[in-house]
Write an enzyme that holds these catalytic residues in place. Structure first.
Site, mmCIF file in Angstrom:
data_model
loop_
_atom_site.group_PDB
_atom_site.id
_atom_site.type_symbol
_atom_site.label_atom_id
_atom_site.label_comp_id
_atom_site.label_asym_id
_atom_site.label_seq_id
_atom_site.Cartn_x
_atom_site.Cartn_y
_atom_site.Cartn_z
ATOM 1 N N ILE A 159 0.905 -1.131 0.103
ATOM 2 C CA ILE A 159 0.043 -0.159 0.174
ATOM 3 C C ILE A 159 0.685 1.049 -0.280
ATOM 4 O O ILE A 159 0.488 2.210 0.421
ATOM 5 C CB ILE A 159 -0.848 0.301 0.981
ATOM 6 C CG1 ILE A 159 -0.594 -0.231 2.411
ATOM 7 C CG2 ILE A 159 -1.547 -1.442 1.417
ATOM 8 C CD1 ILE A 159 -1.210 -0.401 3.798
ATOM 9 N N HIS A 174 -4.463 -4.154 -1.674
ATOM 10 C CA HIS A 174 -4.919 -3.343 -0.902
ATOM 11 C C HIS A 174 -5.152 -2.395 -0.777
ATOM 12 O O HIS A 174 -4.966 -1.441 0.465
ATOM 13 C CB HIS A 174 -4.273 -4.050 0.542
ATOM 14 C CG HIS A 174 -3.983 -5.244 0.862
ATOM 15 N ND1 HIS A 174 -2.845 -6.479 1.004
ATOM 16 C CD2 HIS A 174 -4.839 -6.578 0.048
ATOM 17 C CE1 HIS A 174 -3.589 -7.275 0.608
ATOM 18 N NE2 HIS A 174 -4.450 -8.258 0.890
ATOM 19 N N CYS A 197 -18.349 13.827 1.887
ATOM 20 C CA CYS A 197 -18.156 14.438 0.599
ATOM 21 C C CYS A 197 -18.018 13.705 -1.050
ATOM 22 O O CYS A 197 -17.429 14.406 -1.985
ATOM 23 C CB CYS A 197 -18.002 15.757 0.806
ATOM 24 S SG CYS A 197 -16.005 15.997 1.061
ATOM 25 N N CYS A 199 -16.264 19.433 4.620
ATOM 26 C CA CYS A 199 -17.137 19.399 4.992
ATOM 27 C C CYS A 199 -17.550 18.829 6.259
ATOM 28 O O CYS A 199 -18.401 18.321 6.879
ATOM 29 C CB CYS A 199 -18.607 18.417 3.610
ATOM 30 S SG CYS A 199 -17.486 16.424 4.231
ATOM 31 N N SER A 213 4.937 -13.379 2.034
ATOM 32 C CA SER A 213 4.646 -14.797 3.321
ATOM 33 C C SER A 213 4.268 -15.095 1.872
ATOM 34 O O SER A 213 3.769 -16.948 2.861
ATOM 35 C CB SER A 213 5.063 -14.595 4.738
ATOM 36 O OG SER A 213 3.840 -13.777 4.781
HETATM 37 P P1 NAD Z 1 4.290 -9.977 5.198
HETATM 38 O O1 NAD Z 1 4.945 -8.930 6.115
HETATM 39 O O2 NAD Z 1 3.147 -11.182 5.813
HETATM 40 O O3 NAD Z 1 5.639 -11.572 4.472
HETATM 41 C C1 NAD Z 1 7.021 -10.121 4.135
HETATM 42 C C2 NAD Z 1 8.180 -11.519 3.155
HETATM 43 O O4 NAD Z 1 8.894 -10.486 2.753
HETATM 44 C C3 NAD Z 1 8.433 -12.543 4.783
HETATM 45 O O5 NAD Z 1 8.363 -13.032 4.554
HETATM 46 C C4 NAD Z 1 10.605 -11.752 4.646
HETATM 47 O O6 NAD Z 1 10.644 -13.082 5.683
HETATM 48 C C5 NAD Z 1 10.425 -11.248 3.245
HETATM 49 N N1 NAD Z 1 11.555 -10.321 3.429
HETATM 50 C C6 NAD Z 1 11.648 -9.840 4.245
HETATM 51 N N2 NAD Z 1 12.782 -8.762 3.491
HETATM 52 C C7 NAD Z 1 12.468 -9.324 1.955
HETATM 53 C C8 NAD Z 1 13.648 -8.717 1.614
HETATM 54 N N3 NAD Z 1 14.566 -7.818 1.481
HETATM 55 N N4 NAD Z 1 13.389 -9.745 0.018
HETATM 56 C C9 NAD Z 1 12.711 -10.715 0.396
HETATM 57 N N5 NAD Z 1 11.756 -11.027 0.995
HETATM 58 C C10 NAD Z 1 11.804 -10.460 2.054
HETATM 59 O O7 NAD Z 1 3.899 -9.234 3.909
HETATM 60 P P2 NAD Z 1 2.357 -10.180 2.670
HETATM 61 O O8 NAD Z 1 3.022 -11.116 2.453
HETATM 62 O O9 NAD Z 1 2.915 -8.641 1.711
HETATM 63 O O10 NAD Z 1 1.762 -9.778 3.475
HETATM 64 C C11 NAD Z 1 0.472 -9.398 2.920
HETATM 65 C C12 NAD Z 1 0.253 -7.694 4.031
HETATM 66 O O11 NAD Z 1 1.158 -7.298 4.431
HETATM 67 C C13 NAD Z 1 -0.693 -7.368 3.195
HETATM 68 O O12 NAD Z 1 -1.547 -6.866 3.796
HETATM 69 C C14 NAD Z 1 -0.153 -5.688 2.949
HETATM 70 O O13 NAD Z 1 -0.439 -4.934 2.973
HETATM 71 C C15 NAD Z 1 0.833 -5.523 3.913
HETATM 72 N N6 NAD Z 1 2.038 -4.720 4.721
HETATM 73 C C16 NAD Z 1 2.507 -4.439 2.963
HETATM 74 C C17 NAD Z 1 3.528 -2.854 3.648
HETATM 75 C C18 NAD Z 1 3.567 -1.939 1.924
HETATM 76 O O14 NAD Z 1 2.736 -1.273 1.992
HETATM 77 N N7 NAD Z 1 5.041 -1.835 2.428
HETATM 78 C C19 NAD Z 1 4.127 -3.158 4.545
HETATM 79 C C20 NAD Z 1 3.527 -4.239 5.271
HETATM 80 C C21 NAD Z 1 3.176 -4.744 5.434
#
Ligand code: NAD
Length: 253
Positions: A107, A123, A134, A158, A197
Site C-alpha cells: 500500500i 489492498h 463528500c 465538509c 509470506s
Molecule cells: P508479510 O509481512 O507477511 O511477508 C513479507 C515476507 O517478505 C516475509 O516472508 C519476509 O521474510 C520477506 N522479506 C523481508 N525482507 C525481504 C527482502 N529484503 N527480500 C525478500 N523477502 C523479504 O507481507 P505480505 O505477504 O505482503 O503480507 C501481506 C500484508 O502486509 C498485506 O496486507 C500488505 O498490505 C501489508 N503490508 C504492506 C506494506 C507495504 O506497503 N510496504 C508493509 C507492511 C505490510
C-alpha cells in the site's frame, strides 16, 4: 553459493523464455526501501496490534489510533521511502514488453514511483485519503498538516470523517482490481512471487491460480512460503539482489 547461482541462472532463462510475466509482490519487496514488513524480523506486528491498527470496526469507532500512528511513524516512513533495485527491475521488465502487470499487496505506491504502469493494488494505497461524506480526496501531506490541529482530522471541505483508501481487516478486496488481477494471473506464462509470506488470502491465492493455469511459478522471498513445494524455482534471497541479477539493467533501462 553455487546452488544460488544455479537458481539465478534457471530464473534468468525462464524470464528469457517468457513473454507474459506477472509479478505478485508483498511487503518484503519494500523492506529495502525502509518500510517495515508486518511479519518476520523487524515486522510491524511485533510492535503494533493489527487487531486495532488496521481493523475496520475499530477504525470506525476510534479513528484517532490509526491517525496517531500515521502521524508519529508512517508519514515519515512513506515520505522518505524511495523505490529500490527490486521495484526498478520490475519497471524495466515492463518497459521491455515482457511484464504485463504488477499485482501488489503493498500500500506504499513504490511500484508507481519506480515507473511501473500497470499496477494492481489489491489492498489500496496509504498515499490516498478520502472523505467518507463528500468524497473529497487528500494527500498524506494534507492530512499530516490537518493532524497538527486535530485528531481525528476533519474533512476541510465538509467536516466529514477521513479514511485511507486501503483495505482494512474486515473489508473485501476491490472487486474490479481482484478480477483484473485474476485475469492477469490466469493468462501469464511466468508468475514471479516476490517478498510475500503468501499467507494472506485471498490475495496469496493468485500465484497458485497462475500455476494451476499453466504458468511457471518463481518465488523470491527471504524465508519459506506455503507455495514453495509447487514452485518451479525458489530463491531465498533479498528481492533487490535477486531481481538485479535476473533483470540486469541495460541501455534501455
Ligand atoms: P508479510 O509481512 O507477511 O511477508 C513479507 C515476507 O517478505 C516475509 O516472508 C519476509 O521474510 C520477506 N522479506 C523481508 N525482507 C525481504 C527482502 N529484503 N527480500 C525478500 N523477502 C523479504 O507481507 P505480505 O505477504 O505482503 O503480507 C501481506 C500484508 O502486509 C498485506 O496486507 C500488505 O498490505 C501489508 N503490508 C504492506 C506494506 C507495504 O506497503 N510496504 C508493509 C507492511 C505490510
Amino acid at each position: 553459493m553455487r546452488e544460488m547461482d544455479d537458481r539465478i541462472k534457471i530464473l534468468s532463462d525462464m524470464i528469457a523464455a517468457s513473454s507474459r510475466i506477472v509479478a505478485f509482490t508483498g511487503a518484503g519487496i519494500s523492506a529495502e526501501s525502509g518500510i517495515p514488513t508486518y511479519r518476520g524480523e523487524g515486522g510491524m506486528w511485533n510492535r503494533y496490534d493489527p487487531n486495532i491498527y488496521v481493523n475496520i470496526d475499530y477504525f470506525m469507532r476510534d479513528p484517532s489510533y490509526y491517525w496517531s500512528l500515521f502521524h508519529d511513524v508512517r508519514y515519515d516512513v512513506l515520505r522518505k521511502a524511495r523505490p529500490n533495485a527490486a521495484h526498478a527491475a520490475l519497471a524495466r521488465l515492463e518497459k521491455r514488453g515482457k511484464l504485463t502487470a504488477v499485482i501488489t499487496q503493498n500500500i506504499d505506491g513504490l511500484h508507481q514511483l519506480a515507473g511501473s504502469r500497470n499496477v494492481l493494488e489489491l489492498h489500496g494505497s496509504t498515499r490516498k485519503i478520502y472523505c467518507l461524506n463528500c468524497g473529497a480526496r487528500y494527500t498524506i501531506d494534507d492530512v499530516h498538516e490537518l493532524l497538527k490541529k486535530s485528531n481525528p482530522p476533519p474533512c476541510p471541505n465538509c467536516g466529514g470523517m477521513l479514511r485511507p483508501d486501503v483495505v482494512f481487516f474486515g473489508e473485501s478486496l476491490p472487486e474490479d482490481t481482484l478480477a483484473r488481477a485474476t485475469e492477469e494471473s490466469e493468462n501469464c506464462d511466468l508468475m514471479l512471487a516476490i517478498g510475500s509470506s503468501l499467507v494472506v488470502y485471498p490475495a496469496a491465492w493468485l500465484p497458485q491460480r497462475a500455476k494451476e493455469s499453466g504458468a511457471r511459478l518463481a518465488i523470491i522471498n527471504r524465508g519459506s512460503t506455503p507455495l514453495d513445494s509447487i514452485a518451479d524455482v525458489v530463491i531465498s534471497a533479498s528481492a533487490g539482489e535477486a531481481l538485479n541479477a535476473v533483470v540486469p539493467g541495460g541501455p534501455d533501462s
